[in-house]
Design an enzyme around this catalytic site. Structure first.
Site, short mmCIF file in Angstrom:
data_model
loop_
_atom_site.label_atom_id
_atom_site.label_comp_id
_atom_site.label_asym_id
_atom_site.label_seq_id
_atom_site.Cartn_x
_atom_site.Cartn_y
_atom_site.Cartn_z
N CYS A 101 11.66 16.53 16.34
CA CYS A 101 11.53 17.60 15.36
C CYS A 101 10.08 17.80 14.95
CB CYS A 101 12.39 17.28 14.14
SG CYS A 101 11.82 15.82 13.27
N CYS A 107 19.09 10.07 19.66
CA CYS A 107 18.89 10.25 18.21
C CYS A 107 18.05 11.49 17.91
CB CYS A 107 18.20 9.06 17.59
SG CYS A 107 18.98 7.52 18.00
N ASP A 114 14.71 11.80 18.73
CA ASP A 114 13.27 11.53 18.66
C ASP A 114 12.87 10.51 19.72
OD1 ASP A 114 12.18 13.01 16.36
OD2 ASP A 114 13.62 11.82 15.22
N CYS A 135 13.58 8.49 10.15
CA CYS A 135 14.10 8.89 11.46
C CYS A 135 13.01 9.45 12.36
CB CYS A 135 15.27 9.86 11.33
SG CYS A 135 14.80 11.54 10.91
#
Lengths: 125, 394
Positions: free
Chosen positions: A58, A33, A35, A102
């Site tokens: 990120c 995903c 992360d 997220c």
């Protein structure tokens, strides 16, 4: 896109690393995903005396990890369990909406590390 | 914060206007504002400007007749007109469309839209370097196939497709062939006649022209229909008063691109290869995405293990370097780029990719600067990542 506070924690993340003899370790997320974060905690007299993290992800994922360690440092186990994703985002001056769920996983990683510590403590009894 | 030098290497996302294009456009805002459909003199000036631009765009792609060029609002509209126009008009003949797994999102989403209306679409896979397998295209052809749509070059991984061969295949099977050349036009030579192309989409901003203008080449005799109804401008295929200043800009941009393509292409290829070699030589566990040689002269797509693209972008931005990524975290959908997945990368590999697209104002010093900054940014993020093996951090 990001607040100054987020950029500050992204550029100069606090408490990066691992604790080899950690009392609790918590990992959440999935590299698929985008992360993945691991939190390491050291506990003394029911307080978090050291916290370190490692994060793949990120800018928001890195900044929330850093902020979570700052918020939790020195807190009691009970206080630390009350830190929420919303607290983390708020202390960073907010996150873009798409990043709220997220990449804002660090509080969960912290809670997982505490649960791991509690489980280990139980097992020792 | 720490910005020392400004290096823009995201020309695939947006290009600056060439100053010569700007000069050419200027009079058409306040001086020659007449409507090209009007019969009096200021209308005629606009009409003549349109004709001249049409000729320049036709020359860029070696079209036989400038009447085969239709101006649109950009690449996305050109793709819509091309694919929907052909699909709707030829529905009696068949409902099958062949395209590839690495097309621009506009082509993919147009095809998905048509699928909901009863069209059948085959998405032909590509190999690890992003090249479409000709045999698979051939194998996908059925009696009901009315259109093959393949991009000239991929804007993200840079790979150039075997367009002539696919064009030949389409012609042999009497199937209309559409090419999305938005990423390629103005950068590599295109010849619609020799390459058997039936329709070709191009965008102005991808060759230093203004945003909001594009064109579609439609070979004479191609069965198609408009998707925008109105006053019948653009030979009825694209109604709406023409964007005269924009079209003038696109014409100038096409003229300059044609004139400067060879020398600029050589220069950019040199910079591109210096960047690719420099990165692969100095950063362990870095890889090139896309084809090593059959690629756009200005595109370098590089992948770095153990780290994520958006954090790389932010890290580089702190040093004044602006690039793009195939990571989910930079998209609206939270999915990594379909192109990177189509070339067989795992999700976590796709997340760690950076796209460098260079342009006219990039100099060798810019590449040197990227090569100076990037290794440290990668190193710093790897030190933060739980995925990084300990031995490579030393």
């Amino acid at each position: 896109m990001y607040s100054e506070k987020v950029m500050d924690h992204f550029m100069k993340p606090r408490n990066v690393g691992e604790i080899p003899d950690a009392d609790g370790v918590g990992t959440v997320g999935n590299p698929v995903c985008g992360d993945l974060m691991t939190m390491y905690i050291k506990v003394k007299d029911n307080k978090l005396v050291d916290i370190k993290f490692k994060t793949f992800g990120c800018g928001a994922a890195i900044a929330t990890s850093s902020m979570t360690t700052e918020l939790a440092m020195g807190k009691t186990i009970e206080e630390a369990m009350k830190i929420t994703r919303a607290n983390v985002a708020e202390n960073l001056g907010g996150l873009p909406p798409i990043k709220m769920h997220c990449s804002n996983l660090a509080a969960d990683a912290l809670h997982e590390a505490i649960k791991d510590y509690q489980k280990k403590k139980e097992a020792k009894k | 914060m720490w910005r020392l030098r400004k290096v823009y290497m995201d020309h695939g996302a947006g290009m600056p206007l060439d100053s010569r294009v700007f000069e050419a456009m200027k009079p058409y805002f306040m001086e020659y504002y007449g409507n090209p459909s009007s019969s009096y003199s200021s209308g005629n000036i606009a009409k003549e400007a349109l004709a001249a631009s049409r000729e320049k765009v036709a020359q860029l792609v070696a079209a036989e007749n400038s009447r085969e060029i239709i101006f649109t609002s950009g690449g996305t509209e050109s793709n819509n007109l091309a694919i929907k126009g052909v699909a709707y008009r030829n529905r009696e003949k068949g409902n099958h469309i062949i395209t590839t797994a690495v097309e621009h999102i506009s082509v993919i989403n147009i095809c998905k839209f048509l699928q909901k209306q009863g069209f059948e679409v085959t998405y032909v896979p590509v190999d690890k370097q992003g090249v479409v397998d000709l045999e698979k295209v051939e194998a996908a052809i059925k009696d009901k196939t009315i259109l093959i749509s393949v991009m000239y070059a991929n804007g993200e991984i840079g790979t150039i497709q075997p367009i002539s061969e696919i064009g030949k295949l389409a012609q042999e099977n009497s199937i209309i062939f559409h090419v999305d050349a938005v990423a390629a036009a103005g950068k590599v030579p295109i010849n619609v006649k020799e390459e058997n192309i039936g329709l070709l989409s191009i965008s102005s901003n991808d060759m230093y022209g203004p945003k909001g203008v594009g064109a579609l080449y439609i070979k004479k005799g191609t069965k198609t229909q408009p998707i925008i109804q109105g006053g019948g401008q653009e030979t009825g295929l694209r109604s709406g008063t023409e964007n005269v200043p924009g079209i003038v800009g696109m014409g100038k941009a096409a003229e300059l691109a044609k004139k400067e393509m060879e020398s600029e292409g050589k220069r950019l290829t040199g910079l591109r290869d210096k960047l690719i070699t420099g990165v692969l030589d100095t950063i362990d566990y870095s890889f090139l995405n896309g084809h090593p040689t059959e690629r756009l002269p200005n595109n370098a797509n590089l992948r770095f293990s153990y780290i994520e693209g958006e954090s790389l972008i932010l890290g580089l931005d702190m040093h004044g370097i602006q690039v793009s990524s195939g990571s989910a975290c930079t998209s609206k959908t939270l999915e990594p780029s379909h192109v990177l997945l189509a070339i067989g990368l795992a999700h976590e590999e796709a997340h760690g990719s950076l796209v460098f697209t260079m342009g006219k104002q990039n100099m060798e010093e810019d590449v040197d600067y990227v090569l100076e900054v990037l290794p440290d940014v990668v190193k710093r993020l790897r030190a933060l990542s739980p995925l990084t093996p300990k031995e490579i951090l030393r």
